[in-house]
Design an enzyme around this catalytic site. Structure first.
Site, mmCIF file in Angstrom:
data_model
loop_
_atom_site.group_PDB
_atom_site.id
_atom_site.type_symbol
_atom_site.label_atom_id
_atom_site.label_comp_id
_atom_site.label_asym_id
_atom_site.label_seq_id
_atom_site.Cartn_x
_atom_site.Cartn_y
_atom_site.Cartn_z
ATOM 1 N N ARG A 1 1.017 -1.095 0.031
ATOM 2 C CA ARG A 1 -0.088 -0.106 -0.233
ATOM 3 C C ARG A 1 0.813 1.096 -0.367
ATOM 4 O O ARG A 1 0.600 2.005 -0.789
ATOM 5 C CB ARG A 1 -0.682 0.181 1.361
ATOM 6 C CG ARG A 1 -1.851 0.852 0.849
ATOM 7 C CD ARG A 1 -2.794 0.300 2.602
ATOM 8 N NE ARG A 1 -3.777 2.315 2.937
ATOM 9 C CZ ARG A 1 -3.042 3.405 3.301
ATOM 10 N NH1 ARG A 1 -2.266 3.504 3.256
ATOM 11 N NH2 ARG A 1 -4.375 3.877 3.552
ATOM 12 N N ASP B 1 -12.928 -2.211 -3.680
ATOM 13 C CA ASP B 1 -14.140 -2.262 -2.624
ATOM 14 C C ASP B 1 -15.278 -1.149 -2.845
ATOM 15 O O ASP B 1 -15.635 -1.051 -4.225
ATOM 16 C CB ASP B 1 -12.774 -0.362 -1.921
ATOM 17 C CG ASP B 1 -13.777 -0.090 -0.833
ATOM 18 O OD1 ASP B 1 -13.351 -0.216 0.719
ATOM 19 O OD2 ASP B 1 -14.994 0.565 -0.962
HETATM 20 O O1 CP3 Z 1 -12.174 -8.708 1.727
HETATM 21 C C1 CP3 Z 1 -11.372 -8.312 1.103
HETATM 22 O O2 CP3 Z 1 -10.066 -8.655 1.339
HETATM 23 C C2 CP3 Z 1 -11.273 -7.421 0.006
HETATM 24 C C3 CP3 Z 1 -10.871 -6.146 -0.134
HETATM 25 C C4 CP3 Z 1 -12.428 -4.990 0.178
HETATM 26 C C5 CP3 Z 1 -11.812 -3.834 0.591
HETATM 27 N N1 CP3 Z 1 -13.511 -3.864 1.026
HETATM 28 C C6 CP3 Z 1 -10.653 -3.652 1.264
HETATM 29 C C7 CP3 Z 1 -10.669 -1.609 1.882
HETATM 30 C C8 CP3 Z 1 -13.707 -5.735 0.120
HETATM 31 C C9 CP3 Z 1 -14.454 -6.986 -0.099
HETATM 32 C C10 CP3 Z 1 -14.457 -4.631 0.695
HETATM 33 C C11 CP3 Z 1 -15.368 -4.365 1.628
HETATM 34 C C12 CP3 Z 1 -16.036 -2.852 1.899
HETATM 35 N N2 CP3 Z 1 -15.831 -1.695 1.696
HETATM 36 C C13 CP3 Z 1 -17.415 -2.804 3.028
HETATM 37 C C14 CP3 Z 1 -17.983 -4.153 2.862
HETATM 38 C C15 CP3 Z 1 -17.534 -4.431 3.960
HETATM 39 C C16 CP3 Z 1 -17.293 -4.440 5.154
HETATM 40 O O3 CP3 Z 1 -16.541 -4.694 5.861
HETATM 41 O O4 CP3 Z 1 -18.575 -3.943 5.739
HETATM 42 C C17 CP3 Z 1 -17.297 -1.502 3.488
HETATM 43 C C18 CP3 Z 1 -18.119 -0.912 4.060
HETATM 44 C C19 CP3 Z 1 -16.291 -1.037 2.823
HETATM 45 C C20 CP3 Z 1 -16.339 1.197 3.540
HETATM 46 C C21 CP3 Z 1 -14.799 1.147 3.278
HETATM 47 N N3 CP3 Z 1 -13.609 0.545 3.272
HETATM 48 C C22 CP3 Z 1 -14.863 1.027 4.564
HETATM 49 C C23 CP3 Z 1 -15.775 1.639 6.052
HETATM 50 C C24 CP3 Z 1 -12.869 1.229 4.603
HETATM 51 C C25 CP3 Z 1 -11.807 1.884 6.358
HETATM 52 C C26 CP3 Z 1 -12.104 1.019 6.773
HETATM 53 C C27 CP3 Z 1 -10.536 0.964 7.782
HETATM 54 O O5 CP3 Z 1 -11.009 0.385 8.247
HETATM 55 O O6 CP3 Z 1 -10.303 2.595 7.825
HETATM 56 C C28 CP3 Z 1 -12.554 0.883 2.964
HETATM 57 C C29 CP3 Z 1 -10.794 1.028 3.375
HETATM 58 C C30 CP3 Z 1 -10.628 -0.229 3.043
HETATM 59 N N4 CP3 Z 1 -11.315 -1.647 1.927
HETATM 60 C C31 CP3 Z 1 -9.168 -0.974 3.571
HETATM 61 C C32 CP3 Z 1 -9.116 -1.770 3.130
HETATM 62 C C33 CP3 Z 1 -8.002 -3.076 2.689
HETATM 63 C C34 CP3 Z 1 -8.197 -0.445 3.833
HETATM 64 C C35 CP3 Z 1 -7.375 1.133 3.510
HETATM 65 C C36 CP3 Z 1 -5.768 1.094 4.156
HETATM 66 O O7 CP3 Z 1 -5.885 1.834 4.948
HETATM 67 O O8 CP3 Z 1 -5.282 0.018 3.371
#
Ligand code: CP3
Length: 356
Positions: A40, A77
């Site tokens: 990342r 995402d």
């Molecule tokens: O499952 C997997 O490994 C595939 C990747 C994946 C991500 N987001 C990567 C991600 C999947 C399937 C999602 C889905 C997702 N994204 C959802 C539904 C699933 C759930 O967990 O409820 C939702 C609500 C989101 C929206 C989202 N994206 C949020 C709320 C965040 C912030 C989360 C945080 O902890 O900061 C993200 C960012 C995100 N999506 C990250 C990852 C690995 C973290 C980003 C980073 O800082 O590297």
């Protein structure tokens, strides 16, 4: 295309016999892995990582190198769709996702871009085909999208929310506007998932993370109905109809009967639901996916193993269970605890699949 070497995940979704319970983990690629944090950093930002097919492929593969997972999940995402619709997605460090624009009026709705997934989300399709090639049949690849309701929560609120005041206010007070937005999203999601399938996804999951925030009636009207519409679209197209769909409504444990009737082959359950009760209720109709509390991964490896044993015993003998967490893995988890978790499923589940 190369033949699958490990198809237990797809077999379990179809409730066909398997040698052991398949496992994968929601958010299996992510910040709990040091190698993810390094990639990342190399990408610059989370969105740059999603938009770079080689790096998205690299992080998809990372958990598979450590653990014997039975499926890979596309690294992307759910918020890519509202971004393509023109809302301007960005991430504020430590604050989660945000949008520059929101949808709160007919004019906002009319101002959204009209999109086709293949053109406007081409970078996701590139990632899917790159990952599929790299997997070379090792395990199936899961594509995914957010549910229309869950996407709408972010689009109306402009980001994450605690009480969903704006989006639920809109649903309860201006249902026509809400249905207009949800219809548009259902069309966009159906198109997005079918493009992922054409690019190589072998199963798809609809993440309905915030469906559980609605009332019982509201859930059926604003969330389930639109997931059902997406699934029937996929099932009426020869190119997509054989690909299994998993619906995961966090907090949906009270509505399992209705969810099991939406046409999905798999139903995700969070950790607040008793898997034994869920199986008695809907296990003859769908495969269940879940449901260890993600926070259990902070406990000792011995405690984790005990919990895996309890969930396996709760589901009982036979196919129709995909082991998973009840929601995504938490960033602070020790990767060695994930080893204990996956090993427990691999070692303890075969006894539930011996033919008697
Ligand atoms: O499952 C997997 O490994 C595939 C990747 C994946 C991500 N987001 C990567 C991600 C999947 C399937 C999602 C889905 C997702 N994204 C959802 C539904 C699933 C759930 O967990 O409820 C939702 C609500 C989101 C929206 C989202 N994206 C949020 C709320 C965040 C912030 C989360 C945080 O902890 O900061 C993200 C960012 C995100 N999506 C990250 C990852 C690995 C973290 C980003 C980073 O800082 O590297």
């Amino acid at each position: 295309m190369t033949e699958l070497k490990n198809d237990r995940f797809l077999r379990a979704l179809r409730r066909q016999p398997v040698d052991r319970t398949p496992i994968w983990m929601m958010r299996q690629a992510g910040r709990y892995l040091p190698e993810y944090r390094a990639t990342r950093k190399q990408a610059g930002s989370f969105l740059d990582l999603c938009k770079n097919a080689e790096l998205a492929c690299e992080v998809t593969m990372q958990p598979l190198r450590r653990y014997p997972m039975d499926a890979a999940i596309l690294f992307s995402d759910i918020l890519t769709v509202p971004d393509a619709l023109g809302l301007g997605l960005y991430f504020e460090e430590g604050e989660g996702p945000k949008f520059r624009k929101t949808v709160r009026s007919e004019a906002d709705l009319a101002g959204l871009n009209s999109i086709t997934a293949e053109d406007d989300l081409g970078y996701v399709m590139n990632a899917v085909s790159t990952i599929r090639q790299e997997l070379n049949g090792m395990v199936p690849l899961i594509g995914f999208s957010g549910s229309p309701w869950t996407l709408a929560t972010y689009m109306v609120e402009g980001g994450a929310s605690k009480d969903f005041a704006n989006v639920k206010g809109m649903a309860y007070d201006k249902p026509e506007l809400m249905h207009g937005l949800l219809s548009l999203l259902a069309d966009a999601v159906a198109d997005y998932l079918s493009a992922q399938i054409r690019a190589g996804a072998q199963a798809v999951q609809i993440f309905d993370t915030w469906g559980g925030s609605l009332s019982a009636g509201g859930y059926k009207e604003f969330s389930l109905k639109y997931m059902q519409r997406i699934i029937s679209r996929l099932q009426s197209d020869a190119q997509t109809q054989d690909v299994p769909v998993i619906v995961f409504t966090k907090g949906g444990g009270q509505w399992l009967n209705a969810i099991a009737g939406c046409g999905a082959q798999g139903v995700g359950i969070d950790w607040t639901t008793d898997i034994n009760a869920a199986r008695s209720q809907i296990g003859d109709r769908v495969c269940l996916q879940g449901n260890m509390d993600p926070t259990m991964l902070f406990a000792s490896p011995a405690r984790i193993r005990e919990e895996v044993a309890a969930i396996l015993a709760g589901f009982g003998h036979g196919s129709g269970h995909v082991f998973n967490l009840g929601h995504g893995i938490t960033p602070g988890v020790n990767p060695d605890h994930v080893t204990a978790f996956v090993e427990a499923v691999v070692e303890l589940s075969p006894q539930y699949h011996q033919s008697s």
